[in-house]
Scaffold this motif. Structure first.
Motif, short mmCIF file in Angstrom:
data_model
loop_
_atom_site.label_atom_id
_atom_site.label_comp_id
_atom_site.label_asym_id
_atom_site.label_seq_id
_atom_site.Cartn_x
_atom_site.Cartn_y
_atom_site.Cartn_z
N VAL A 123 0.84 -1.21 0.00
CA VAL A 123 0.00 0.00 0.00
C VAL A 123 0.87 1.26 0.00
O VAL A 123 0.63 2.20 -0.77
N VAL A 124 1.88 1.29 0.86
CA VAL A 124 2.75 2.47 0.93
C VAL A 124 3.56 2.61 -0.36
O VAL A 124 3.73 3.72 -0.87
N SER A 125 4.05 1.49 -0.89
CA SER A 125 4.79 1.55 -2.15
C SER A 125 3.91 2.04 -3.29
O SER A 125 4.37 2.76 -4.18
N GLN A 126 2.65 1.63 -3.28
CA GLN A 126 1.72 2.08 -4.31
C GLN A 126 1.54 3.59 -4.26
O GLN A 126 1.60 4.28 -5.30
N GLN A 127 1.33 4.13 -3.06
CA GLN A 127 1.23 5.58 -2.93
C GLN A 127 2.53 6.26 -3.35
O GLN A 127 2.53 7.29 -4.02
N ALA A 128 3.66 5.66 -2.93
CA ALA A 128 4.96 6.24 -3.28
C ALA A 128 5.17 6.26 -4.78
O ALA A 128 5.68 7.24 -5.34
N ALA A 129 4.77 5.18 -5.46
CA ALA A 129 4.94 5.11 -6.92
C ALA A 129 4.15 6.21 -7.61
O ALA A 129 4.54 6.69 -8.68
N ARG A 130 3.05 6.61 -7.04
CA ARG A 130 2.21 7.65 -7.62
C ARG A 130 2.69 9.05 -7.29
O ARG A 130 2.43 10.00 -8.04
N ARG A 131 3.41 9.21 -6.16
CA ARG A 131 3.62 10.55 -5.62
C ARG A 131 5.07 11.00 -5.49
O ARG A 131 5.33 12.21 -5.42
N VAL A 132 6.02 10.08 -5.37
CA VAL A 132 7.40 10.50 -5.17
C VAL A 132 7.88 11.29 -6.39
O VAL A 132 7.65 10.91 -7.54
N ARG A 133 8.55 12.38 -6.12
CA ARG A 133 9.03 13.26 -7.19
C ARG A 133 10.27 12.69 -7.86
O ARG A 133 10.99 11.87 -7.28
N GLY A 135 13.91 12.08 -9.06
CA GLY A 135 15.11 12.20 -8.24
C GLY A 135 14.95 11.58 -6.87
O GLY A 135 15.87 11.63 -6.05
N GLY A 136 13.79 10.96 -6.63
CA GLY A 136 13.49 10.41 -5.32
C GLY A 136 13.87 8.95 -5.16
O GLY A 136 14.45 8.33 -6.06
N ALA A 137 13.52 8.41 -4.00
CA ALA A 137 13.89 7.04 -3.66
C ALA A 137 12.80 6.39 -2.82
O ALA A 137 12.23 7.03 -1.93
N ILE A 138 12.55 5.12 -3.10
CA ILE A 138 11.66 4.29 -2.29
C ILE A 138 12.51 3.18 -1.71
O ILE A 138 13.22 2.48 -2.43
N ILE A 139 12.46 3.03 -0.40
CA ILE A 139 13.33 2.06 0.29
C ILE A 139 12.47 1.18 1.19
O ILE A 139 11.87 1.66 2.16
N ASN A 140 12.40 -0.08 0.85
CA ASN A 140 11.64 -1.04 1.64
C ASN A 140 12.58 -1.83 2.55
O ASN A 140 13.81 -1.71 2.46
N PHE A 141 11.99 -2.65 3.43
CA PHE A 141 12.80 -3.40 4.39
C PHE A 141 12.54 -4.89 4.28
O PHE A 141 11.41 -5.35 4.38
N SER A 142 13.63 -5.63 4.07
CA SER A 142 13.60 -7.08 4.10
C SER A 142 14.34 -7.54 5.36
O SER A 142 14.34 -6.86 6.38
#
Length: 247
Positions: A123-133, A135-142
């Motif tokens: 859910v958070v990644s989905q929002q991030a994919a739509r909204r992050v500008r 030059g940005g970064a999405i970082i998840n945790f394994s």
């Protein structure tokens, strides 16, 4: 503190009120990034983290909500954008861990981990994919246990393996948008999540397992996140193992 300067980099850190999440929020703030400190149920802890960041000269706000609730997370992103003008970095540290042999695991615990660790990250990644500008970064945790395969971690590892898979796919889906998507996989790290339920001998054995012969600290993991959030623009679609050489 309100900042309407849209050139300021802005981060949303889920689970940012304690443990690794708090260390990440404080570390990003030291890089001059405005930080939204997310909490699920303990606003007081989030407020403490925000206060610490502001006292150190940074900018931060608390934002609440269930990471698995798409409406709550949409509202959280709205709040960050309204306060700071946009979102550049999203860090998904929110997660739960229940340990049990697969044969005896309570399936309600499996469902809880699935909801937070898989659906929440999605859910958070989905929002991030739509909204992050750009030059940005999405970082998840394994987790490093996807490699070490410790007994009793089966359900937890299953949830984190799913996180790795969605992370690698999302990196490729965001082709052309100048947004990196990576995952950090910590090894044994001295947080309440890790230490809960472990006796002293177990903790000592895990501390000695890595060549550096110590547990990781939340700040160790936060440094990896800061690297991926800032200068590491050529690292994309990867899982970064931050574990002192354990695996």
């Amino acid at each position: 503190m309100t900042d309407t300067d849209t050139t300021t980099r802005v981060a949303l850190v889920t689970g940012g009120s304690g443990g690794i999440g708090r260390a990440v929020a404080e570390r990003l703030a030291r890089d001059g990034i405005a930080v939204a400190v997310h909490y699920a149920g303990n606003k007081a802890k989030a407020d403490e983290t925000v206060a610490a960041i502001v006292a150190a000269g940074g900018r931060a706000i608390p934002v609440g909500g269930d990471v698995a609730d798409e409406d709550a997370m949409s509202a959280a992103f709205d709040a960050v954008e309204q306060e700071f003008g946009g979102v550049d970095v999203v860090v998904n540290t929110a997660g739960i861990m229940v340990l049990s042999p697969i044969a005896t695991l309570d399936l309600d615990d499996l469902d809880r981990m699935h909801r937070t660790n898989i659906r929440g990250t999605f859910v958070v990644s989905q929002q991030a994919a739509r909204r992050v500008r750009g030059g940005g970064a999405i970082i998840n945790f394994s987790t490093t246990v996807t490699r070490t395969k410790f007994p009793t971690y089966g359900a937890y590892v299953a949830s984190k393996a799913a996180v790795e898979a969605m992370t690698l796919v999302l990196a490729r889906e965001l082709r052309g948008k100048d947004i990196t998507v990576n995952a950090v996989a910590p090894g044994p790290t001295a947080t309440p999540l890790f230490l809960n339920g472990k006796d002293e001998a177990t903790v000592e054995n895990l501390a000695k397992a890595a060549p550096l012969e110590r547990l990781g600290a939340p700040d160790d993991i936060a440094e990896s996140v800061a690297f991926l959030a800032g200068p590491a623009r050529w690292i994309n679609g990867q899982v970064l193992f931050a574990n002192g050489g354990l695996a």
